[in-house]
Design a protein around this motif. Structure first.
Motif, PDB file in Angstrom:
ATOM      1  N   ALA A 160       0.840  -1.199   0.000  1.00 29.24           N
ATOM      2  CA  ALA A 160       0.000   0.000   0.000  1.00 29.24           C
ATOM      3  C   ALA A 160       0.871   1.244   0.000  1.00 29.24           C
ATOM      4  CB  ALA A 160      -0.916  -0.002   1.219  1.00 29.24           C
ATOM      5  N   ASP A 161       0.339   2.329  -0.548  1.00 35.22           N
ATOM      6  CA  ASP A 161       0.985   3.643  -0.530  1.00 35.22           C
ATOM      7  C   ASP A 161       2.382   3.590  -1.127  1.00 35.22           C
ATOM      8  OD1 ASP A 161       1.136   6.303  -0.200  1.00 35.22           O
ATOM      9  OD2 ASP A 161       1.439   6.284   1.961  1.00 35.22           O
ATOM     10  N   ARG A 213     -10.635  -0.775  -7.421  1.00 33.05           N
ATOM     11  CA  ARG A 213     -10.124  -0.610  -6.053  1.00 33.05           C
ATOM     12  C   ARG A 213      -9.971  -1.981  -5.443  1.00 33.05           C
ATOM     13  NH1 ARG A 213      -8.587   2.837  -2.469  1.00 33.05           N
ATOM     14  NH2 ARG A 213      -8.864   4.525  -3.974  1.00 33.05           N
ATOM     15  N   SER A 215      -8.439  -4.337  -1.986  1.00 36.27           N
ATOM     16  CA  SER A 215      -8.252  -4.188  -0.546  1.00 36.27           C
ATOM     17  C   SER A 215      -7.829  -5.505   0.088  1.00 36.27           C
ATOM     18  CB  SER A 215      -9.542  -3.684   0.107  1.00 36.27           C
ATOM     19  OG  SER A 215     -10.595  -4.606  -0.094  1.00 36.27           O
ATOM     20  N   ASP A 219      -6.256  -2.044   4.528  1.00 35.55           N
ATOM     21  CA  ASP A 219      -5.528  -1.376   3.452  1.00 35.55           C
ATOM     22  C   ASP A 219      -6.290  -1.490   2.139  1.00 35.55           C
ATOM     23  OD1 ASP A 219      -3.422  -0.622   5.066  1.00 35.55           O
ATOM     24  OD2 ASP A 219      -2.235  -2.417   4.619  1.00 35.55           O
ATOM     25  N   ILE A 221      -6.019  -0.033  -2.231  1.00 37.00           N
ATOM     26  CA  ILE A 221      -5.284   0.675  -3.277  1.00 37.00           C
ATOM     27  C   ILE A 221      -6.214   0.866  -4.471  1.00 37.00           C
ATOM     28  CG2 ILE A 221      -3.011  -0.206  -2.611  1.00 37.00           C
ATOM     29  CD1 ILE A 221      -3.284  -2.212  -4.972  1.00 37.00           C
ATOM     30  N   GLU A 222      -5.935   1.900  -5.261  1.00 31.06           N
ATOM     31  CA  GLU A 222      -6.616   2.069  -6.537  1.00 31.06           C
ATOM     32  C   GLU A 222      -5.615   1.748  -7.633  1.00 31.06           C
ATOM     33  OE1 GLU A 222      -9.733   5.229  -7.811  1.00 31.06           O
ATOM     34  OE2 GLU A 222      -7.796   5.935  -8.572  1.00 31.06           O
ATOM     35  N   GLN A 241      -0.739   3.061  -9.597  1.00 26.01           N
ATOM     36  CA  GLN A 241      -1.221   2.615  -8.292  1.00 26.01           C
ATOM     37  C   GLN A 241      -1.206   3.810  -7.358  1.00 26.01           C
ATOM     38  OE1 GLN A 241       0.422  -0.983  -6.455  1.00 26.01           O
ATOM     39  NE2 GLN A 241       0.248  -0.004  -4.459  1.00 26.01           N
ATOM     40  N   ASP A 242      -2.415   4.299  -7.013  1.00 21.61           N
ATOM     41  CA  ASP A 242      -2.545   5.485  -6.172  1.00 21.61           C
ATOM     42  C   ASP A 242      -1.718   6.633  -6.752  1.00 21.61           C
ATOM     43  OD1 ASP A 242      -4.314   4.150  -4.469  1.00 21.61           O
ATOM     44  OD2 ASP A 242      -2.674   3.334  -3.268  1.00 21.61           O
ATOM     45  N   ARG A 243      -0.671   7.076  -6.049  1.00 24.47           N
ATOM     46  CA  ARG A 243       0.090   8.240  -6.499  1.00 24.47           C
ATOM     47  C   ARG A 243       1.214   7.893  -7.464  1.00 24.47           C
ATOM     48  NH1 ARG A 243       2.020  10.629  -0.932  1.00 24.47           N
ATOM     49  NH2 ARG A 243       2.478   8.397  -0.667  1.00 24.47           N
TER      50      ARG A 243
END
Length: 384
Positions: A160-161, A213, A215, A219, A221-222, A241-243
């Motif tokens: 994640a992230d 999305r 999960s 947690d 993520i997109e 993935q997210d950012r």
């Protein structure tokens, strides 16, 4: 309207049609100077040939992420491919790291055909294979279902992230892989192609875009994927993935026509050719092992044309200051020249090296793919 006027009107409408019926095959009727005439019919524009990226030994894929110090890259090369499995060697190149970090991964053909698990990160202690999953590509069955049904269940092995300190945007993570579950849904009205440099030439590759999305526990993520629309090799060409976002910017593979022959033709006609398939460490002049086929081709060319002398030119993108780019481009040109002299025993007098920095772009430096095109090595000869 008077009857005679009606008749004139109707004749004016029908005469072209009558003339068309009298035209020969391959002709059509056109009104020229007020008269219907038979002229050659315009030939329909043939559809563009489908672009195929073969899943074979030697296929090298460069994926890039934009960063403040430059484009962070990884190069994944298929080092073996048989009826049972393929094996990848992945070289990670990024700012702030000394040298190149390499990892290997094997994928079974059975998983490439039908798996719904995508495991796209590496971490310390990983085995060289994860049976039941693929890396950097969907399975053929998943691509078919995404196109047919508009969505597919997918399991994604990642963290994640992405992009936190200590995590490589391109997939080399210290720890923390989890398996996120969700549904990937096809994105309507998404772009139909993505431009990638294939064997040195820009190619509009057909894509299918999916988004969802995913999960696990608390947690989530997109994820958004652009997948090559080819059942034989549904590569992930762009992943967000997210950012974080990574995009394939170069694909090189052994083509039926040897590269030495391609170089010879270009240098004989236009006196210049890109030495396609040259790879360096990030911001360095260290040649990567994946550069060997390109060096082999250059050496083969030099031996086939003993009367030629060549200038090896280095070019960069525009990230960084001009002086640093010029110095780096000169170092890279020198590195190629040195490799041809020491590894292939070619005469030093037949080659010079020059660096041009970012002064000779061939594409826009505003995009990942444009910058990748500008980071290149070219061969030039003095033509009469």
């Amino acid at each position: 309207m008077k009857p005679i006027a009606k008749l004139t009107c109707c004749l004016a409408l029908w005469l072209p049609m009558l003339a068309a019926s009298a035209c020969e095959t391959g002709q059509t009727s056109r009104v020229l100077d007020g008269k219907a005439r038979c002229v050659a019919a315009a030939k329909p524009t043939p559809p563009a040939p489908a672009v195929r990226i073969p899943l074979l030994r030697g296929l090298a894929t460069t994926t890039a992420v934009s960063g403040p110090k430059g484009d962070e890259e990884q190069v994944a090369t298929i080092v073996s491919a048989d009826a049972e499995r393929i094996a990848l060697s992945v070289d990670f190149r990024s700012p702030g790291k000394v040298g190149i970090v390499s990892r290997t991964r094997q994928m079974r053909r059975a998983d490439l055909a039908s798996s719904n698990r995508l495991n796209h990160v590496f971490q310390t202690g990983d085995a060289d294979s994860f049976p039941g999953s693929t890396m950097s590509r969907l399975s053929s069955a998943s691509l078919a279902a995404l196109k047919r049904d508009g969505q597919i269940p997918l399991v994604v092995g990642t963290v994640a992230d992405r992009g936190k300190a200590g995590q490589d945007l391109l997939g080399l993570v210290p720890a923390g892989r989890k398996y996120f579950r969700g549904v990937l849904t096809r994105v309507p009205n998404a772009p139909a192609t993505l431009t990638v440099r294939v064997n040195g030439k820009p190619a509009a590759l057909p894509i299918v875009r999916g988004k969802g999305r995913f999960s696990v526990g608390a947690d989530s993520i997109e994820l958004e994927l652009d997948v090559l629309d080819d059942a034989a090799n549904p590569m992930v060409l762009r992943m967000r993935q997210d950012r974080a976002q990574g995009q394939t910017v170069r694909i090189d593979y052994p083509s039926p026509k040897p590269q030495a022959s391609v170089l010879e033709t270009a240098l004989a006609t236009s006196c210049r050719a890109e030495l396609n398939g040259i790879y360096f460490d990030f911001g360095q002049a260290t040649l990567l092992p994946a550069s060997k086929p390109a060096l082999d081709a250059a050496a083969q060319l030099m031996r086939a044309k003993p009367g030629w002398t060549l200038r090896i030119e280095g070019h960069t993108d525009s990230i960084g200051n001009a002086a640093a780019n010029q110095f780096l481009s000169q170092q890279r040109a020198d590195a190629v020249r040195s490799a041809l002299i020491t590894q292939y025993t070619l005469p030093a007098a037949r080659m010079t090296a020059s660096g041009f920095g970012a002064s000779h772009p061939v594409a826009s430096n505003a995009t990942l793919e444009g910058r990748a095109a500008n980071r290149r090595v070219e061969l030039a000869r003095t033509c009469p």
